[in-house]
Design a protein around this motif. Structure first.
Motif, PDB file in Angstrom:
ATOM      1  N   LEU A 195       8.238   3.299   9.979  1.00 57.89           N
ATOM      2  CA  LEU A 195       7.246   3.187   9.748  1.00 57.89           C
ATOM      3  C   LEU A 195       6.852   1.459   9.275  1.00 57.89           C
ATOM      4  O   LEU A 195       7.784   1.154   8.977  1.00 57.89           O
ATOM      5  CB  LEU A 195       5.402   3.884   8.622  1.00 57.89           C
ATOM      6  CG  LEU A 195       5.488   5.394   9.477  1.00 57.89           C
ATOM      7  CD1 LEU A 195       4.779   6.480   8.650  1.00 57.89           C
ATOM      8  CD2 LEU A 195       4.901   5.216  10.396  1.00 57.89           C
ATOM      9  N   GLU A 196       5.798   1.592  10.285  1.00 51.63           N
ATOM     10  CA  GLU A 196       5.848  -0.696  10.059  1.00 51.63           C
ATOM     11  C   GLU A 196       4.654  -0.612   9.010  1.00 51.63           C
ATOM     12  O   GLU A 196       3.753  -0.235   9.110  1.00 51.63           O
ATOM     13  CB  GLU A 196       5.396  -1.362  11.594  1.00 51.63           C
ATOM     14  CG  GLU A 196       6.184  -1.624  12.571  1.00 51.63           C
ATOM     15  CD  GLU A 196       6.469  -2.166  12.411  1.00 51.63           C
ATOM     16  OE1 GLU A 196       7.134  -3.772  11.142  1.00 51.63           O
ATOM     17  OE2 GLU A 196       7.646  -2.740  12.697  1.00 51.63           O
ATOM     18  N   ILE A 197       5.197  -0.973   7.811  1.00 49.92           N
ATOM     19  CA  ILE A 197       4.344  -0.886   6.709  1.00 49.92           C
ATOM     20  C   ILE A 197       3.616  -2.812   6.637  1.00 49.92           C
ATOM     21  O   ILE A 197       4.436  -3.289   6.074  1.00 49.92           O
ATOM     22  CB  ILE A 197       5.052  -0.604   5.237  1.00 49.92           C
ATOM     23  CG1 ILE A 197       5.492   0.659   6.120  1.00 49.92           C
ATOM     24  CG2 ILE A 197       4.074  -0.631   3.851  1.00 49.92           C
ATOM     25  CD1 ILE A 197       4.919   1.761   5.322  1.00 49.92           C
ATOM     26  N   SER A 198       2.500  -2.590   6.746  1.00 47.89           N
ATOM     27  CA  SER A 198       1.720  -3.635   6.263  1.00 47.89           C
ATOM     28  C   SER A 198       1.720  -4.499   4.719  1.00 47.89           C
ATOM     29  O   SER A 198       1.627  -3.339   3.327  1.00 47.89           O
ATOM     30  CB  SER A 198      -0.265  -3.942   6.817  1.00 47.89           C
ATOM     31  OG  SER A 198      -0.366  -2.755   5.993  1.00 47.89           O
ATOM     32  N   VAL A 199       1.262  -5.320   4.753  1.00 47.86           N
ATOM     33  CA  VAL A 199       1.445  -6.021   3.295  1.00 47.86           C
ATOM     34  C   VAL A 199       0.400  -5.571   2.414  1.00 47.86           C
ATOM     35  O   VAL A 199       0.872  -5.462   1.132  1.00 47.86           O
ATOM     36  CB  VAL A 199       1.743  -7.414   3.155  1.00 47.86           C
ATOM     37  CG1 VAL A 199       2.935  -7.939   3.466  1.00 47.86           C
ATOM     38  CG2 VAL A 199       0.229  -7.817   3.549  1.00 47.86           C
ATOM     39  N   GLU A 312       8.003   7.591   2.923  1.00 49.59           N
ATOM     40  CA  GLU A 312       6.903   6.798   3.682  1.00 49.59           C
ATOM     41  C   GLU A 312       5.618   6.867   3.067  1.00 49.59           C
ATOM     42  O   GLU A 312       5.122   5.456   2.440  1.00 49.59           O
ATOM     43  CB  GLU A 312       6.519   7.933   5.001  1.00 49.59           C
ATOM     44  CG  GLU A 312       7.179   7.852   6.654  1.00 49.59           C
ATOM     45  CD  GLU A 312       7.385   9.065   7.668  1.00 49.59           C
ATOM     46  OE1 GLU A 312       7.576   8.689   8.158  1.00 49.59           O
ATOM     47  OE2 GLU A 312       6.013   9.188   6.897  1.00 49.59           O
ATOM     48  N   ALA A 313       5.060   7.828   2.176  1.00 45.98           N
ATOM     49  CA  ALA A 313       4.244   7.279   0.827  1.00 45.98           C
ATOM     50  C   ALA A 313       4.640   6.967  -0.311  1.00 45.98           C
ATOM     51  O   ALA A 313       3.015   5.803  -0.308  1.00 45.98           O
ATOM     52  CB  ALA A 313       3.708   9.408   0.544  1.00 45.98           C
ATOM     53  N   MET A 314       5.522   6.679  -0.501  1.00 43.44           N
ATOM     54  CA  MET A 314       6.093   5.066  -1.395  1.00 43.44           C
ATOM     55  C   MET A 314       6.060   4.154  -0.912  1.00 43.44           C
ATOM     56  O   MET A 314       5.819   3.254  -1.721  1.00 43.44           O
ATOM     57  CB  MET A 314       7.405   5.517  -1.801  1.00 43.44           C
ATOM     58  CG  MET A 314       8.199   6.915  -2.486  1.00 43.44           C
ATOM     59  SD  MET A 314      10.356   7.005  -2.928  1.00 43.44           S
ATOM     60  CE  MET A 314      10.405   7.420  -4.783  1.00 43.44           C
ATOM     61  N   ALA A 315       6.353   4.251   0.365  1.00 42.97           N
ATOM     62  CA  ALA A 315       5.967   2.364   0.719  1.00 42.97           C
ATOM     63  C   ALA A 315       4.374   2.431   1.108  1.00 42.97           C
ATOM     64  O   ALA A 315       4.409   1.307   0.941  1.00 42.97           O
ATOM     65  CB  ALA A 315       6.289   2.378   2.569  1.00 42.97           C
TER      66      ALA A 315
END
Length: 409
Positions: A195-199, A312-315
């Motif tokens: 997944l692309e994670i935004s800031v 993913e949830a960690m991110a």
């Protein structure tokens, strides 16, 4: 360096929900100068193709309408459930081996890596022998569960573990199960999130109500244990916490989950969202207050070997609650990056959920620590560098020294 990934399943198109982390692995390796091609099974007659410039060779193994041994669920799980899938396994192995012989003509690789080594170690070994290349095995766990039931699968895996130049696994637990078959060095190299994670992903969200959001994401199969989370919801309500559970995903176990919802009378507390897009999934992660993963060891001995949804949830800096089974403790460090509870225990699940939802300081601490752990242990640079070092037969970089043991050490 040219590497051939020998796999059962590979995304058929960009955005395919099948093993997206495997496509991301290839992207990261190619970005570091490794030329990767894919040798994979066909799905319903699918021919060889390019995916984002990656050559994907698809071998045919049956009539088009029956080519569904792989994709949509692990082949090993299908084989254990139905005689039809068992019948498909033989042509899959024979035609896969023959296709590898043809595939090797006019190509040259330095490494053949078999993902899910039963039966793909055979295909990769044929390629490695023909090219004088290195043979690498990568275990995800499903094949090891099958090996405990079928002696010939165990013998097959042992034979190729002896022959392989390198062996790795996605978690400490998976590596330990592989070493029970044949005692040798098994590196632990996980995968990360695609997944692309935004800031802004982990930023606190504004609340419009007192209701807290609980989230589960994943394929609805028995080993995910979702019905135990459903049975915890009345206990959460009884504690005085106003909470709502969203279950995102689909699968053959959905009927049992819906029956648990009806049995417990929590239709107003649980939303079955079905399969969601990556964009919808990202939104669910961002909006939730806690991510819960109630995995179990199912009657076949299968369980969660790592848990990409936990990563993913960690991110998103979300506190995690999960069962203490399989490879989950590689991700959830009890009291540090999340809370671990016994499997199949709705009472303990409810206690942990209430504890996190009523203690904002604890929730923030767990989420922040998890996000920091993700950026270290599950970073794609670290994973790609570890794989490249393995392909080259080198010692892995200093930041990957923990890969052979407990990642929380």
């Amino acid at each position: 360096m040219r590497v051939c990934f020998v796999v059962s399943t590979f995304p058929r198109f960009t955005g395919d929900p099948e093993v997206p982390w495997l496509l991301e692995t290839v992207r990261r390796l190619r970005a570091k100068g490794i030329d990767v091609e894919i040798f994979a099974s066909s799905y319903e007659g699918m021919e060889p193709h390019l995916l984002e410039g990656i050559p994907v060779h698809r071998f045919r193994y049956f009539f088009r309408r029956w080519e569904y041994l792989t994709h949509n669920e692990g082949a090993t799980n299908k084989v254990q459930r139905s005689s039809l899938y068992k019948l498909l396994a033989l042509p899959y192995i024979l035609l896969g081996a023959l296709s590898m012989v043809r595939f090797c003509r006019g190509r040259k690789f330095d490494v053949f890596q078999a993902h899910w080594p039963f039966p793909h170690a055979l295909f990769a070994w044929i390629g490695a022998r023909r090219h004088g290349a290195r043979l690498s095995l990568r275990f995800y766990g499903a094949e090891l569960v099958l090996a405990e039931k079928l002696p010939f699968v165990r013998s097959f895996i042992r034979a190729f573990m002896k022959r392989a130049d390198t062996v790795d696994a996605i978690s400490t637990y998976t590596a330990s199960r592989a070493r029970q078959i044949y005692q040798r060095k098994v590196a632990v190299i996980p995968y990360g999130s695609h997944l692309e994670i935004s800031v802004e992903a982990g930023a606190p969200r504004e609340r419009s109500s007192k209701r807290r959001e609980i989230l589960f994401v994943g394929r609805l199969v028995e080993r995910k244990g979702v019905e135990y989370l459903v049975r915890a919801m009345p206990l959460v309500r009884a504690s005085g916490v106003e909470a709502h559970l969203t279950v995102a995903g689909n699968g053959h176990w959905e009927k049992e989950i819906r029956e648990a919802i009806e049995e417990k009378g929590v239709g107003d507390l649980v939303t079955m969202a079905g399969r969601v897009s990556d964009e919808e999934k990202a939104s669910l992660y961002k909006k939730c207050d806690v991510y819960v993963h109630p995995a179990i060891v199912d009657p076949r001995g299968d369980t969660e070997m790592l848990g990409v949804v936990l990563i993913e949830a960690m991110a998103y800096a979300k506190p995690l609650i999960a069962s203490d089974v399989g490879g989950i403790p590689d991700v959830v460090k009890d009291g540090e990056t999340g809370l671990l509870v016994p499997e199949k225990d709705p009472e303990k699940l409810a206690e942990a959920i209430v504890r996190v939802l009523t203690d904002p300081t604890l929730a923030e601490k767990l989420g922040k620590a998890g996000c920091e752990f993700l950026q270290d242990y599950f970073s794609w640079d670290r994973i790609a560098d570890s794989l490249i070092a393995e392909f080259r037969g080198e010692d892995r970089p200093a930041d990957a020294e923990g890969c052979d043991d407990d990642p929380g050490r």
